[in-house]
Write a protein that holds these residues in place. Structure first.
Motif, PDB file in Angstrom:
ATOM      1  N   MET A   1       0.853  -1.175   0.000  1.00  0.00           N
ATOM      2  CA  MET A   1       0.000   0.000   0.000  1.00  0.00           C
ATOM      3  C   MET A   1       0.899   1.237   0.000  1.00  0.00           C
ATOM      4  N   THR A   2       0.680   2.082  -0.975  1.00  0.00           N
ATOM      5  CA  THR A   2       1.532   3.260  -1.124  1.00  0.00           C
ATOM      6  C   THR A   2       0.970   4.437  -0.324  1.00  0.00           C
ATOM      7  N   ASP A   3       1.771   5.485  -0.272  1.00  0.00           N
ATOM      8  CA  ASP A   3       1.338   6.697   0.413  1.00  0.00           C
ATOM      9  C   ASP A   3       0.098   7.297  -0.246  1.00  0.00           C
ATOM     10  N   THR A   4       0.041   7.223  -1.552  1.00  0.00           N
ATOM     11  CA  THR A   4      -1.110   7.758  -2.288  1.00  0.00           C
ATOM     12  C   THR A   4      -2.384   7.006  -1.927  1.00  0.00           C
ATOM     13  N   ASP A   5      -2.279   5.687  -1.782  1.00  0.00           N
ATOM     14  CA  ASP A   5      -3.451   4.885  -1.403  1.00  0.00           C
ATOM     15  C   ASP A   5      -3.947   5.260  -0.010  1.00  0.00           C
ATOM     16  N   VAL A   6      -3.025   5.490   0.902  1.00  0.00           N
ATOM     17  CA  VAL A   6      -3.399   5.866   2.262  1.00  0.00           C
ATOM     18  C   VAL A   6      -4.085   7.228   2.271  1.00  0.00           C
ATOM     19  N   ILE A   7      -3.554   8.172   1.515  1.00  0.00           N
ATOM     20  CA  ILE A   7      -4.152   9.501   1.442  1.00  0.00           C
ATOM     21  C   ILE A   7      -5.529   9.433   0.796  1.00  0.00           C
ATOM     22  N   HIS A   8      -5.667   8.620  -0.254  1.00  0.00           N
ATOM     23  CA  HIS A   8      -6.967   8.465  -0.904  1.00  0.00           C
ATOM     24  C   HIS A   8      -7.992   7.857   0.055  1.00  0.00           C
ATOM     25  N   LEU A   9      -7.593   6.865   0.802  1.00  0.00           N
ATOM     26  CA  LEU A   9      -8.483   6.236   1.772  1.00  0.00           C
ATOM     27  C   LEU A   9      -8.864   7.222   2.887  1.00  0.00           C
ATOM     28  N   ALA A  10      -7.905   7.994   3.351  1.00  0.00           N
ATOM     29  CA  ALA A  10      -8.183   8.994   4.386  1.00  0.00           C
ATOM     30  C   ALA A  10      -9.153  10.058   3.873  1.00  0.00           C
ATOM     31  N   MET A  11      -9.004  10.457   2.632  1.00  0.00           N
ATOM     32  CA  MET A  11      -9.925  11.433   2.041  1.00  0.00           C
ATOM     33  C   MET A  11     -11.339  10.863   1.946  1.00  0.00           C
ATOM     34  N   GLN A  12     -11.450   9.589   1.572  1.00  0.00           N
ATOM     35  CA  GLN A  12     -12.765   8.952   1.507  1.00  0.00           C
ATOM     36  C   GLN A  12     -13.403   8.888   2.894  1.00  0.00           C
ATOM     37  N   VAL A  13     -12.617   8.558   3.900  1.00  0.00           N
ATOM     38  CA  VAL A  13     -13.128   8.479   5.267  1.00  0.00           C
ATOM     39  C   VAL A  13     -13.626   9.845   5.725  1.00  0.00           C
ATOM     40  N   MET A  14     -12.862  10.885   5.462  1.00  0.00           N
ATOM     41  CA  MET A  14     -13.280  12.229   5.872  1.00  0.00           C
ATOM     42  C   MET A  14     -14.519  12.690   5.119  1.00  0.00           C
ATOM     43  N   LEU A  15     -14.639  12.327   3.847  1.00  0.00           N
ATOM     44  CA  LEU A  15     -15.814  12.696   3.069  1.00  0.00           C
ATOM     45  C   LEU A  15     -17.061  11.992   3.597  1.00  0.00           C
ATOM     46  N   VAL A  16     -16.951  10.713   3.896  1.00  0.00           N
ATOM     47  CA  VAL A  16     -18.091   9.973   4.449  1.00  0.00           C
ATOM     48  C   VAL A  16     -18.457  10.537   5.823  1.00  0.00           C
ATOM     49  N   ALA A  17     -17.472  10.845   6.639  1.00  0.00           N
ATOM     50  CA  ALA A  17     -17.753  11.416   7.966  1.00  0.00           C
ATOM     51  C   ALA A  17     -18.463  12.762   7.843  1.00  0.00           C
ATOM     52  N   ALA A  18     -18.048  13.581   6.890  1.00  0.00           N
ATOM     53  CA  ALA A  18     -18.703  14.881   6.684  1.00  0.00           C
ATOM     54  C   ALA A  18     -20.135  14.697   6.197  1.00  0.00           C
ATOM     55  N   LYS A  19     -20.346  13.734   5.297  1.00  0.00           N
ATOM     56  CA  LYS A  19     -21.703  13.466   4.810  1.00  0.00           C
ATOM     57  C   LYS A  19     -22.610  12.995   5.947  1.00  0.00           C
ATOM     58  N   LEU A  20     -22.088  12.159   6.822  1.00  0.00           N
ATOM     59  CA  LEU A  20     -22.897  11.620   7.910  1.00  0.00           C
ATOM     60  C   LEU A  20     -23.174  12.668   8.986  1.00  0.00           C
ATOM     61  N   ALA A  21     -22.262  13.577   9.197  1.00  0.00           N
ATOM     62  CA  ALA A  21     -22.443  14.596  10.226  1.00  0.00           C
ATOM     63  C   ALA A  21     -23.275  15.780   9.739  1.00  0.00           C
ATOM     64  N   ALA A  22     -23.357  15.972   8.434  1.00  0.00           N
ATOM     65  CA  ALA A  22     -24.006  17.163   7.884  1.00  0.00           C
ATOM     66  C   ALA A  22     -25.469  17.342   8.289  1.00  0.00           C
ATOM     67  N   PRO A  23     -26.321  16.324   8.217  1.00  0.00           N
ATOM     68  CA  PRO A  23     -27.732  16.585   8.568  1.00  0.00           C
ATOM     69  C   PRO A  23     -27.916  17.101   9.993  1.00  0.00           C
ATOM     70  N   ALA A  24     -27.245  16.505  10.948  1.00  0.00           N
ATOM     71  CA  ALA A  24     -27.388  16.940  12.337  1.00  0.00           C
ATOM     72  C   ALA A  24     -26.769  18.322  12.549  1.00  0.00           C
ATOM     73  N   LEU A  25     -25.598  18.552  11.989  1.00  0.00           N
ATOM     74  CA  LEU A  25     -24.928  19.832  12.199  1.00  0.00           C
ATOM     75  C   LEU A  25     -25.643  20.993  11.513  1.00  0.00           C
ATOM     76  N   VAL A  26     -26.117  20.774  10.296  1.00  0.00           N
ATOM     77  CA  VAL A  26     -26.820  21.838   9.581  1.00  0.00           C
ATOM     78  C   VAL A  26     -28.137  22.157  10.276  1.00  0.00           C
ATOM     79  N   THR A  27     -28.829  21.120  10.740  1.00  0.00           N
ATOM     80  CA  THR A  27     -30.084  21.346  11.470  1.00  0.00           C
ATOM     81  C   THR A  27     -29.839  22.156  12.737  1.00  0.00           C
ATOM     82  N   ALA A  28     -28.832  21.781  13.508  1.00  0.00           N
ATOM     83  CA  ALA A  28     -28.517  22.515  14.732  1.00  0.00           C
ATOM     84  C   ALA A  28     -28.105  23.953  14.420  1.00  0.00           C
ATOM     85  N   LEU A  29     -27.380  24.145  13.334  1.00  0.00           N
ATOM     86  CA  LEU A  29     -26.952  25.492  12.945  1.00  0.00           C
ATOM     87  C   LEU A  29     -28.146  26.368  12.585  1.00  0.00           C
ATOM     88  N   VAL A  30     -29.044  25.845  11.774  1.00  0.00           N
ATOM     89  CA  VAL A  30     -30.197  26.631  11.334  1.00  0.00           C
ATOM     90  C   VAL A  30     -31.118  26.949  12.512  1.00  0.00           C
TER      91      VAL A  30
END
Length: 89
Positions: A1-30
């Motif tokens: 597993m190369t450094d690029t693969d690790v960075i790509h996987l980390a980016m996917q994890v952060m994107l999924v985490a942001a998608k999952l947190a968005a409904p609750a956070l946006v609702t609380a913000l509004v």
């Protein structure tokens, strides 16, 4: 597993985490913004007035988006487990 693969996987994890947190956070913000405007207009400084609507709103958002959130995390996990053999080579 190369450094690029690790960075790509980390980016996917952060994107999924942001998608999952968005409904609750946006609702609380509004709701928090709306309650703050109401408190400013009426000069009511009650702390529970800000907390209770946010808690109810986030609960409703999780009820409405829960199925989508579950599908998203299960799909990501399935893809992650399916890619394990490719990561090992």
């Amino acid at each position: 597993m190369t450094d690029t693969d690790v960075i790509h996987l980390a980016m996917q994890v952060m994107l999924v985490a942001a998608k999952l947190a968005a409904p609750a956070l946006v609702t609380a913000l509004v709701i928090g913004f709306a309650v703050s405007l109401f408190q400013s207009a009426t000069q009511i400084q009650e702390f529970t007035l800000a907390f209770v609507p946010k808690a109810v709103g986030v609960a409703v958002a999780l009820l409405l988006c829960g199925h989508w959130m579950l599908e998203t995390i299960v799909g990501f996990t399935d893809d992650l487990f399916a890619s394990i053999p490719q990561m090992l080579h």
